[in-house]
Design an enzyme around this catalytic site. Structure first.
Site, PDB file in Angstrom:
ATOM      1  CE  LYS A  13      11.164 -52.845 -50.253  1.00  0.00           C
ATOM      2  NZ  LYS A  13       9.350 -52.337 -49.248  1.00  0.00           N
ATOM      3  NE  ARG A  88       7.357 -50.223 -54.730  1.00  0.00           N
ATOM      4  CZ  ARG A  88       8.667 -50.655 -53.661  1.00  0.00           C
ATOM      5  NH1 ARG A  88      10.304 -50.699 -54.461  1.00  0.00           N
ATOM      6  NH2 ARG A  88       8.315 -49.563 -53.103  1.00  0.00           N
ATOM      7  NE  ARG A 127      10.778 -45.524 -44.706  1.00  0.00           N
ATOM      8  CZ  ARG A 127      10.355 -46.293 -45.765  1.00  0.00           C
ATOM      9  NH1 ARG A 127      11.020 -47.849 -45.968  1.00  0.00           N
ATOM     10  NH2 ARG A 127       9.468 -45.769 -45.919  1.00  0.00           N
ATOM     11  NE  ARG A 160      10.953 -42.694 -48.954  1.00  0.00           N
ATOM     12  CZ  ARG A 160      10.642 -44.292 -49.051  1.00  0.00           C
ATOM     13  NH1 ARG A 160      11.481 -44.506 -48.801  1.00  0.00           N
ATOM     14  NH2 ARG A 160       9.899 -44.083 -49.405  1.00  0.00           N
ATOM     15  NE  ARG A 171       5.148 -45.672 -49.896  1.00  0.00           N
ATOM     16  CZ  ARG A 171       5.459 -44.881 -48.757  1.00  0.00           C
ATOM     17  NH1 ARG A 171       6.251 -44.019 -48.532  1.00  0.00           N
ATOM     18  NH2 ARG A 171       7.361 -45.725 -48.242  1.00  0.00           N
TER      19      ARG A 171
HETATM   20  P1  ADP Z   1       9.306 -48.188 -49.632  1.00  0.00           P
HETATM   21  O1  ADP Z   1       9.180 -49.473 -50.443  1.00  0.00           O
HETATM   22  O2  ADP Z   1       9.391 -47.866 -47.873  1.00  0.00           O
HETATM   23  O3  ADP Z   1       8.184 -47.733 -50.181  1.00  0.00           O
HETATM   24  P2  ADP Z   1      11.082 -47.075 -52.153  1.00  0.00           P
HETATM   25  O4  ADP Z   1      12.774 -46.468 -51.564  1.00  0.00           O
HETATM   26  O5  ADP Z   1      11.885 -48.889 -51.772  1.00  0.00           O
HETATM   27  O6  ADP Z   1      10.024 -47.486 -49.985  1.00  0.00           O
HETATM   28  O7  ADP Z   1      10.935 -47.086 -52.899  1.00  0.00           O
HETATM   29  C1  ADP Z   1       9.637 -45.205 -52.518  1.00  0.00           C
HETATM   30  C2  ADP Z   1       8.976 -45.052 -53.927  1.00  0.00           C
HETATM   31  O8  ADP Z   1       9.702 -45.335 -55.176  1.00  0.00           O
HETATM   32  C3  ADP Z   1       8.010 -45.756 -54.350  1.00  0.00           C
HETATM   33  O9  ADP Z   1       7.005 -46.241 -53.815  1.00  0.00           O
HETATM   34  C4  ADP Z   1       7.496 -45.527 -55.793  1.00  0.00           C
HETATM   35  O10 ADP Z   1       6.468 -44.914 -55.819  1.00  0.00           O
HETATM   36  C5  ADP Z   1       9.339 -46.172 -56.029  1.00  0.00           C
HETATM   37  N1  ADP Z   1      10.395 -47.073 -57.133  1.00  0.00           N
HETATM   38  C6  ADP Z   1      10.944 -47.799 -55.590  1.00  0.00           C
HETATM   39  N2  ADP Z   1      10.833 -48.800 -56.706  1.00  0.00           N
HETATM   40  C7  ADP Z   1       9.929 -48.544 -57.650  1.00  0.00           C
HETATM   41  C8  ADP Z   1      10.056 -49.902 -58.814  1.00  0.00           C
HETATM   42  N3  ADP Z   1      10.411 -51.143 -58.647  1.00  0.00           N
HETATM   43  N4  ADP Z   1       8.945 -49.886 -59.556  1.00  0.00           N
HETATM   44  C9  ADP Z   1       8.312 -48.448 -59.764  1.00  0.00           C
HETATM   45  N5  ADP Z   1       8.260 -48.174 -59.079  1.00  0.00           N
HETATM   46  C10 ADP Z   1       9.388 -48.204 -58.162  1.00  0.00           C
END
Ligand code: ADP
Ligand code: ZN
Length: 216
Positions: A13, A88, A127, A160, A171
């Site tokens: 994404k 999400r 990653r 990360r 996740r």
């Molecule tokens: P990825 O999609 O690769 O896991 P992100 O950087 O999008 O990485 O998200 C990392 C973490 O940040 C998620 O696992 C979650 O804990 C938190 N997070 C990100 N976006 C949201 C959201 N819209 N609602 C709740 N938690 C979020």
């Protein structure tokens, strides 16, 4: 253009988002990136978010929605945006609908990038992320020009904390339970483009651009 990208963690994404925002000249709004920045800046909200992120859980909807509402009020978001990692959950999708309605805005596209859990677990181990600007790399599929150095800003590339095997399976479980229903939510209004995330970053981008073209 007002675009949302959905998909499981590590599906690409963020990488697709980085390309699309250049193509459409719109800001890239990644809630994950905002949370990481807030944490680096020692903000109290960032610290709360970090606890959830570390456990592989979603940051609570009220915090996330509040951050998005604020981000949407910034000048650069007035003429378009790309959301990466938001909404999400169903409550977030409902909140976003409300923000859009308040602004009189409509989404132009919802893009869902999909891939098997197995591939995702394999990919996430490779990653890397720039600790300075947050740009995303993969040691095999999308390496930097110089090993461990960000092409854009010269920052150091790191893994990360939440990209370890245990947190990734958590996740994914949460993705299936809380985020997948969001795809159906948008599907009901017939607005979803499905892209195969198991391909190269370039090929997935071509598929998305083609679908966006047909869409309009
Ligand atoms: P990825 O999609 O690769 O896991 P992100 O950087 O999008 O990485 O998200 C990392 C973490 O940040 C998620 O696992 C979650 O804990 C938190 N997070 C990100 N976006 C949201 C959201 N819209 N609602 C709740 N938690 C979020
Ligand atoms: Zn960088």
């Amino acid at each position: 253009m007002r675009i949302i990208i959905l998909g499981p963690p590590g599906v690409g994404k963020g990488s697709e988002a980085e390309i699309l925002v250049e193509q459409f000249n719109i800001p890239h709004i990644s809630t994950g990136h905002i949370f990481r920045e807030l944490f680096q800046q020692d903000s109290p909200l960032g610290k709360i978010a970090h606890e959830y992120i570390d456990r592989g859980e979603l940051v609570p909807d009220d915090i996330t929605n509040q951050i998005v509402r604020h981000r949407l009020s910034q000048p650069d978001a007035q003429n378009g945006f790309l959301f990466d990692g938001y909404p999400r959950s169903i409550p977030q999708a409902i909140a976003l609908d409300q923000f859009l309605e308040e602004k009189g805005w409509q989404l132009d596209a919802v893009i869902n990038i999909h891939a098997d859990d197995e591939l995702i677990v394999k990919r996430i181990g490779g990653r890397r992320i720039c600790e300075n600007c947050g740009r995303i790399y993969h040691i095999v599929n999308n390496p930097p020009k110089v090993e461990n150095i960000c092409d854009t800003c010269g920052g150091r590339l790191i893994q990360r904390d939440d990209d370890n095997e245990e947190t990734v399976s958590k996740r994914l479980e949460i993705y299936h339970r809380q985020t997948e229903p969001v795809i159906d939510y948008y599907e009901q209004s017939g607005r979803v483009i499905h892209a195969d995330g198991s391909q190269t970053i370039e090929k997935t981008n071509q598929d998305i651009m083609k679908a966006l073209g047909e869409h309009h």
